[in-house]
Design a protein around this motif. Sequence first.
Motif, PDB file in Angstrom:
ATOM      1  N   VAL A 151     -23.121  58.838 -52.559  1.00  0.00           N
ATOM      2  CA  VAL A 151     -24.033  59.552 -53.454  1.00  0.00           C
ATOM      3  C   VAL A 151     -23.232  60.354 -54.475  1.00  0.00           C
ATOM      4  N   VAL A 152     -22.198  61.034 -54.018  1.00  0.00           N
ATOM      5  CA  VAL A 152     -21.242  61.706 -54.902  1.00  0.00           C
ATOM      6  C   VAL A 152     -19.838  61.335 -54.430  1.00  0.00           C
ATOM      7  N   PHE A 153     -18.890  61.312 -55.364  1.00  0.00           N
ATOM      8  CA  PHE A 153     -17.521  60.931 -55.037  1.00  0.00           C
ATOM      9  C   PHE A 153     -16.696  62.172 -54.696  1.00  0.00           C
ATOM     10  N   ASN A 154     -16.436  62.365 -53.411  1.00  0.00           N
ATOM     11  CA  ASN A 154     -15.568  63.457 -52.972  1.00  0.00           C
ATOM     12  C   ASN A 154     -14.153  62.923 -52.773  1.00  0.00           C
ATOM     13  N   GLY A 155     -13.204  63.786 -52.579  1.00  0.00           N
ATOM     14  CA  GLY A 155     -11.837  63.343 -52.336  1.00  0.00           C
ATOM     15  C   GLY A 155     -11.103  62.987 -53.611  1.00  0.00           C
ATOM     16  N   ASP A 156     -10.029  62.196 -53.452  1.00  0.00           N
ATOM     17  CA  ASP A 156      -9.137  61.908 -54.578  1.00  0.00           C
ATOM     18  C   ASP A 156      -9.348  60.536 -55.184  1.00  0.00           C
ATOM     19  N   LYS A 157     -10.435  59.838 -54.816  1.00  0.00           N
ATOM     20  CA  LYS A 157     -10.712  58.538 -55.427  1.00  0.00           C
ATOM     21  C   LYS A 157     -12.205  58.250 -55.398  1.00  0.00           C
ATOM     22  N   ARG A 158     -12.616  57.338 -56.277  1.00  0.00           N
ATOM     23  CA  ARG A 158     -13.996  56.861 -56.342  1.00  0.00           C
ATOM     24  C   ARG A 158     -13.998  55.408 -55.868  1.00  0.00           C
ATOM     25  N   GLU A 159     -14.817  55.104 -54.872  1.00  0.00           N
ATOM     26  CA  GLU A 159     -14.760  53.797 -54.238  1.00  0.00           C
ATOM     27  C   GLU A 159     -16.162  53.237 -54.029  1.00  0.00           C
ATOM     28  N   ASP A 173     -11.256  59.045 -65.482  1.00  0.00           N
ATOM     29  CA  ASP A 173     -10.821  60.227 -64.741  1.00  0.00           C
ATOM     30  C   ASP A 173      -9.441  59.910 -64.167  1.00  0.00           C
ATOM     31  N   LYS A 174      -8.393  60.359 -64.861  1.00  0.00           N
ATOM     32  CA  LYS A 174      -7.032  60.006 -64.455  1.00  0.00           C
ATOM     33  C   LYS A 174      -6.659  60.586 -63.097  1.00  0.00           C
ATOM     34  N   ASN A 175      -7.338  61.642 -62.671  1.00  0.00           N
ATOM     35  CA  ASN A 175      -7.035  62.269 -61.379  1.00  0.00           C
ATOM     36  C   ASN A 175      -7.811  61.664 -60.220  1.00  0.00           C
ATOM     37  N   LYS A 176      -8.770  60.796 -60.535  1.00  0.00           N
ATOM     38  CA  LYS A 176      -9.581  60.209 -59.474  1.00  0.00           C
ATOM     39  C   LYS A 176      -9.849  58.741 -59.821  1.00  0.00           C
ATOM     40  N   PRO A 177      -8.912  57.840 -59.479  1.00  0.00           N
ATOM     41  CA  PRO A 177      -9.082  56.422 -59.830  1.00  0.00           C
ATOM     42  C   PRO A 177     -10.321  55.813 -59.177  1.00  0.00           C
ATOM     43  N   PHE A 178     -10.831  54.776 -59.806  1.00  0.00           N
ATOM     44  CA  PHE A 178     -12.037  54.082 -59.363  1.00  0.00           C
ATOM     45  C   PHE A 178     -11.618  52.765 -58.707  1.00  0.00           C
ATOM     46  N   PHE A 179     -12.165  52.483 -57.527  1.00  0.00           N
ATOM     47  CA  PHE A 179     -11.847  51.259 -56.796  1.00  0.00           C
ATOM     48  C   PHE A 179     -13.114  50.436 -56.587  1.00  0.00           C
ATOM     49  N   VAL A 180     -13.050  49.152 -56.924  1.00  0.00           N
ATOM     50  CA  VAL A 180     -14.094  48.211 -56.528  1.00  0.00           C
ATOM     51  C   VAL A 180     -13.538  47.417 -55.354  1.00  0.00           C
ATOM     52  N   VAL A 181     -14.119  47.603 -54.187  1.00  0.00           N
ATOM     53  CA  VAL A 181     -13.660  46.938 -52.974  1.00  0.00           C
ATOM     54  C   VAL A 181     -14.537  45.711 -52.725  1.00  0.00           C
ATOM     55  N   LYS A 183     -14.657  41.839 -50.244  1.00  0.00           N
ATOM     56  CA  LYS A 183     -14.177  41.295 -48.974  1.00  0.00           C
ATOM     57  C   LYS A 183     -12.754  40.770 -49.120  1.00  0.00           C
ATOM     58  N   GLU A 184     -12.424  40.244 -50.314  1.00  0.00           N
ATOM     59  CA  GLU A 184     -11.144  39.581 -50.497  1.00  0.00           C
ATOM     60  C   GLU A 184     -10.069  40.459 -51.124  1.00  0.00           C
ATOM     61  N   TYR A 185     -10.442  41.333 -52.073  1.00  0.00           N
ATOM     62  CA  TYR A 185      -9.429  42.192 -52.680  1.00  0.00           C
ATOM     63  C   TYR A 185     -10.042  43.444 -53.270  1.00  0.00           C
ATOM     64  N   ASP A 186      -9.171  44.395 -53.675  1.00  0.00           N
ATOM     65  CA  ASP A 186      -9.591  45.662 -54.266  1.00  0.00           C
ATOM     66  C   ASP A 186      -9.120  45.722 -55.720  1.00  0.00           C
ATOM     67  N   VAL A 187      -9.961  46.297 -56.588  1.00  0.00           N
ATOM     68  CA  VAL A 187      -9.611  46.477 -57.990  1.00  0.00           C
ATOM     69  C   VAL A 187      -9.520  47.973 -58.265  1.00  0.00           C
ATOM     70  N   LYS A 188      -8.352  48.418 -58.740  1.00  0.00           N
ATOM     71  CA  LYS A 188      -8.126  49.829 -59.028  1.00  0.00           C
ATOM     72  C   LYS A 188      -8.131  50.056 -60.541  1.00  0.00           C
ATOM     73  N   VAL A 189      -8.926  51.050 -61.008  1.00  0.00           N
ATOM     74  CA  VAL A 189      -9.013  51.338 -62.443  1.00  0.00           C
ATOM     75  C   VAL A 189      -9.059  52.859 -62.644  1.00  0.00           C
ATOM     76  N   LEU A 190      -8.782  53.271 -63.883  1.00  0.00           N
ATOM     77  CA  LEU A 190      -8.965  54.672 -64.259  1.00  0.00           C
ATOM     78  C   LEU A 190     -10.194  54.822 -65.148  1.00  0.00           C
ATOM     79  N   GLY A 191     -10.362  53.929 -66.088  1.00  0.00           N
ATOM     80  CA  GLY A 191     -11.526  53.931 -66.961  1.00  0.00           C
ATOM     81  C   GLY A 191     -11.477  52.680 -67.797  1.00  0.00           C
ATOM     82  N   THR A 192     -12.431  51.774 -67.606  1.00  0.00           N
ATOM     83  CA  THR A 192     -12.331  50.471 -68.259  1.00  0.00           C
ATOM     84  C   THR A 192     -13.641  49.704 -68.120  1.00  0.00           C
ATOM     85  N   VAL A 193     -13.704  48.520 -68.756  1.00  0.00           N
ATOM     86  CA  VAL A 193     -14.879  47.641 -68.682  1.00  0.00           C
ATOM     87  C   VAL A 193     -14.421  46.290 -68.148  1.00  0.00           C
TER      88      VAL A 193
END
Length: 333
Positions: A151-159, A173-181, A183-193
């Motif tokens: 519901v809200v992103f706590n901690g040091d990353k958004r997942e 948000d350079k201090n809190k990277p965004f992860f799309v998880v 089944k097969e792999y994870d995608v790590k981003v800071l801000g992108t499309v």
Amino acid sequence: MLTEEEKKKLKFRINTSVSEYRIQKKKKRIRNWMGAAAAIIVVVFSLNYIQLNNVSELKKYVDNTTMDFDKEKDIKLVFNKDEEVKIEEDTSLITYSNTGSNVKVNNKELTQSSKDNFNTVIVPYGKRTQITLAEGTKVWINSGSRLTYPVVFNGDKREVFLEGEAIFDVTHDKNKPFFVVTKEYDVKVLGTVFNVSSYHDDAHTSTALKEGSVEIKYQGNSIFGKSSLKITPGTLAVYDNKNKTLKSKKVDVSKYMSWRDGKFIFKKQEMNVIIKKLSRYYNTKIEIKNNDLKKQTFSGHLDLKESIEKVLEVLKQSTDLEYKIEDKQIVIN
């Protein structure tokens, strides 16, 4: 001078010393090799142990939660497993307040009591939805997909966890990277499309990057745990789910984003792939009986605002496609 007997004894001692030196050197090499091998084994097991025990709360939640697509074919918004909101419209807009406690579904206002929960949006075949998360990231979710997120992103990353296909426009948000998880792999981003496609019945998982940069972490064939690959705009990365390999190439990424705008763009795409996408989008069972037709290619635009019949008529104009409707399914000969 040495006698012949003394020469023989001297030669014997020299040969014995050389042999012993070689044996000791070989033993030392073996000990060094065994030590190095033991160190590698310790490192590998340590890395694997860390990975196994570093499972996020989101991943645990997804693994322990069973959420099926609605039998009535409605979009479902699930609040922490036990409360469901059904959305009957073919397309919908879901917006979270910055605290996550208030959710607007089209024109309906909803409230959830806890901000520590995970929510899930389940989109059946034939429907799509757009969601704005509490921190501002926008996600367009395609047919036959599921997205789980806090519901809200706590901690040091958004997942978030994705099964299916979605386009992400991530708030920077350079201090809190965004992860799309997935089944097969994870995608790590800071801000992108970018677009991620991870359907359970596909042989490949892919990421098409439009803006920014992303890092893909995947389970390869290395004994040292996960591998990673950074890609730049205009790149498509395709992961072979069976062989555990990841390849990338430069592409026109607009065709991987076009479904968001109600159209498919294809360039020399095989017919069996096109039909699979249309089947998901329109929630219609379509079968190709002609094996030669499956390999034929098509280039052009398909307007998804039109009926499935009109779309197939467009395909007929440039291929050998012929179809008929039998028992609520489309058969292509």
